[in-house]
Design a protein around this motif. Structure first.
Motif, PDB file in Angstrom:
ATOM      1  N   VAL A 184      67.091  32.208  37.960  1.00  0.00           N
ATOM      2  CA  VAL A 184      68.477  32.296  37.977  1.00  0.00           C
ATOM      3  C   VAL A 184      69.194  31.886  39.245  1.00  0.00           C
ATOM      4  N   SER A 185      70.247  31.195  39.333  1.00  0.00           N
ATOM      5  CA  SER A 185      70.534  30.911  40.653  1.00  0.00           C
ATOM      6  C   SER A 185      71.301  32.039  41.455  1.00  0.00           C
ATOM      7  N   ASP A 186      71.168  31.972  42.847  1.00  0.00           N
ATOM      8  CA  ASP A 186      71.837  32.890  43.564  1.00  0.00           C
ATOM      9  C   ASP A 186      73.372  33.123  43.232  1.00  0.00           C
ATOM     10  N   MET A 187      74.117  32.052  42.977  1.00  0.00           N
ATOM     11  CA  MET A 187      75.338  32.079  42.298  1.00  0.00           C
ATOM     12  C   MET A 187      75.709  32.876  40.936  1.00  0.00           C
ATOM     13  N   ASP A 188      74.766  32.540  40.240  1.00  0.00           N
ATOM     14  CA  ASP A 188      74.740  33.424  39.110  1.00  0.00           C
ATOM     15  C   ASP A 188      74.593  34.799  39.195  1.00  0.00           C
ATOM     16  N   HIS A 189      73.379  35.232  39.937  1.00  0.00           N
ATOM     17  CA  HIS A 189      72.928  36.278  40.185  1.00  0.00           C
ATOM     18  C   HIS A 189      73.833  37.070  40.962  1.00  0.00           C
ATOM     19  N   TRP A 190      74.053  36.934  42.218  1.00  0.00           N
ATOM     20  CA  TRP A 190      74.682  37.397  43.199  1.00  0.00           C
ATOM     21  C   TRP A 190      76.102  37.104  43.466  1.00  0.00           C
ATOM     22  N   VAL A 204      76.815  34.463  45.271  1.00  0.00           N
ATOM     23  CA  VAL A 204      76.872  33.641  46.719  1.00  0.00           C
ATOM     24  C   VAL A 204      75.855  32.446  46.504  1.00  0.00           C
ATOM     25  N   VAL A 205      76.030  31.489  47.355  1.00  0.00           N
ATOM     26  CA  VAL A 205      75.211  30.561  47.451  1.00  0.00           C
ATOM     27  C   VAL A 205      73.868  30.783  47.658  1.00  0.00           C
ATOM     28  N   ASP A 206      73.585  31.240  48.586  1.00  0.00           N
ATOM     29  CA  ASP A 206      71.882  31.393  48.955  1.00  0.00           C
ATOM     30  C   ASP A 206      71.632  33.155  49.511  1.00  0.00           C
ATOM     31  N   GLN A 207      70.912  33.710  48.856  1.00  0.00           N
ATOM     32  CA  GLN A 207      70.642  35.462  49.022  1.00  0.00           C
ATOM     33  C   GLN A 207      69.260  35.535  48.752  1.00  0.00           C
ATOM     34  N   TRP A 208      68.277  35.822  49.921  1.00  0.00           N
ATOM     35  CA  TRP A 208      67.028  36.107  49.731  1.00  0.00           C
ATOM     36  C   TRP A 208      66.828  37.538  49.366  1.00  0.00           C
ATOM     37  N   ASP A 209      65.985  37.877  48.356  1.00  0.00           N
ATOM     38  CA  ASP A 209      65.880  39.301  47.785  1.00  0.00           C
ATOM     39  C   ASP A 209      64.575  39.562  47.176  1.00  0.00           C
ATOM     40  N   TYR A 210      64.267  40.730  46.953  1.00  0.00           N
ATOM     41  CA  TYR A 210      62.899  40.953  46.063  1.00  0.00           C
ATOM     42  C   TYR A 210      63.793  40.796  44.597  1.00  0.00           C
ATOM     43  N   THR A 247      63.873  42.772  42.073  1.00  0.00           N
ATOM     44  CA  THR A 247      63.730  43.973  41.290  1.00  0.00           C
ATOM     45  C   THR A 247      64.122  44.306  40.140  1.00  0.00           C
ATOM     46  N   ASP A 248      65.438  43.425  39.784  1.00  0.00           N
ATOM     47  CA  ASP A 248      65.869  43.458  38.156  1.00  0.00           C
ATOM     48  C   ASP A 248      65.074  42.469  37.432  1.00  0.00           C
ATOM     49  N   GLY A 249      64.071  41.802  37.777  1.00  0.00           N
ATOM     50  CA  GLY A 249      63.636  40.642  36.915  1.00  0.00           C
ATOM     51  C   GLY A 249      64.212  39.294  36.848  1.00  0.00           C
ATOM     52  N   LYS A 250      65.048  39.187  37.952  1.00  0.00           N
ATOM     53  CA  LYS A 250      65.601  37.904  38.129  1.00  0.00           C
ATOM     54  C   LYS A 250      65.634  37.216  39.640  1.00  0.00           C
ATOM     55  N   GLY A 251      65.621  36.005  39.591  1.00  0.00           N
ATOM     56  CA  GLY A 251      65.454  35.383  40.953  1.00  0.00           C
ATOM     57  C   GLY A 251      65.524  33.980  40.997  1.00  0.00           C
TER      58      GLY A 251
END
Length: 206
Positions: free
Chosen positions: A92-98, A100-106, A108-112
């Motif tokens: 899933v894209s960072d925009m759809d997920h968070w 924001v355009v770009d976010q590095w993360d673990y 943990t919710d099964g998406k990234g």
């Protein structure tokens, strides 16, 4: 399940090319190619922000470079981590997920997206005892110029790439990317340019 099996067979077939019996290593050593490193370069904003949110993942003194001894056992373990993460995370894209355009993360919710896959693989391999100095977050460019992130694994048999876009663990020279920059083996908070990669993308995705 059948799709995963097919990809696994293909990856293991590639392994027969990567892993060479000890008696043949001297003859094949001239085929081992490492990416040419350039000077220190800018640190991706995503990594800086990741370290702000996960300071414990980014602290530590500089350490001597270490490569992984690529044996049949270590290759299979690296391959299993790549497969596990690729098939455990929903892309899933960072925009759809968070938002924001770009976010590095673990994830943990099964998406990234790409860098989240790479961070998860890095963490799992470190937990299994592999040296941090051999597990390098790497920024590349796709053929269309889009930014992308992968995990480079430094071994005594060359550099392998763990990519959420492929279940095959491949030598970096057999990927379709231009390699732009990555973490230094000496310090994960220092990034070095990779010769021939060109300017860095504004952000990474996919």
């Amino acid at each position: 399940m059948s799709g995963i099996g097919t990809k696994t067979v293909a990856a293991l077939a590639l392994y027969s090319v990567i892993y060479i019996a000890p008696a043949e290593r001297a003859r094949a050593s001239e085929q081992i190619v490492y990416a040419a490193l350039g000077p220190e370069t800018s640190i991706p904003f995503g990594w800086l922000d990741f370290c702000r949110r996960y300071p414990g993942e980014c602290v530590g003194s500089a350490a001597a470079p270490r490569d992984i001894d690529l044996t049949a056992k270590t290759y299979k373990e690296i391959q299993s981590v790549n497969l596990f993460v690729n098939h455990s995370i929903q892309p899933v894209s960072d925009m759809d997920h968070w938002g924001v355009v770009d976010q590095w993360d673990y994830p943990t919710d099964g998406k990234g997206d790409c860098e989240d896959f790479a961070l998860a693989k890095r963490r799992l391999l470190i937990a299994r005892g592999y040296p941090r100095q051999a597990l390098l977050m790497t920024v590349v460019k796709e053929a269309n110029g889009d930014g992308h992130a992968v995990l480079t694994v430094r071994t005594n048999r060359g550099e392998l790439v763990l990519d959420n876009m492929s279940d095959a663990v491949r030598p970096w020279t057999l990927t379709p990317y231009r390699f732009v920059k990555r973490q230094s083996q000496l310090d994960p908070n220092v990034w070095v340019a990779l010769e021939g990669g060109g300017p860095a993308p504004i952000y990474v995705s996919r």
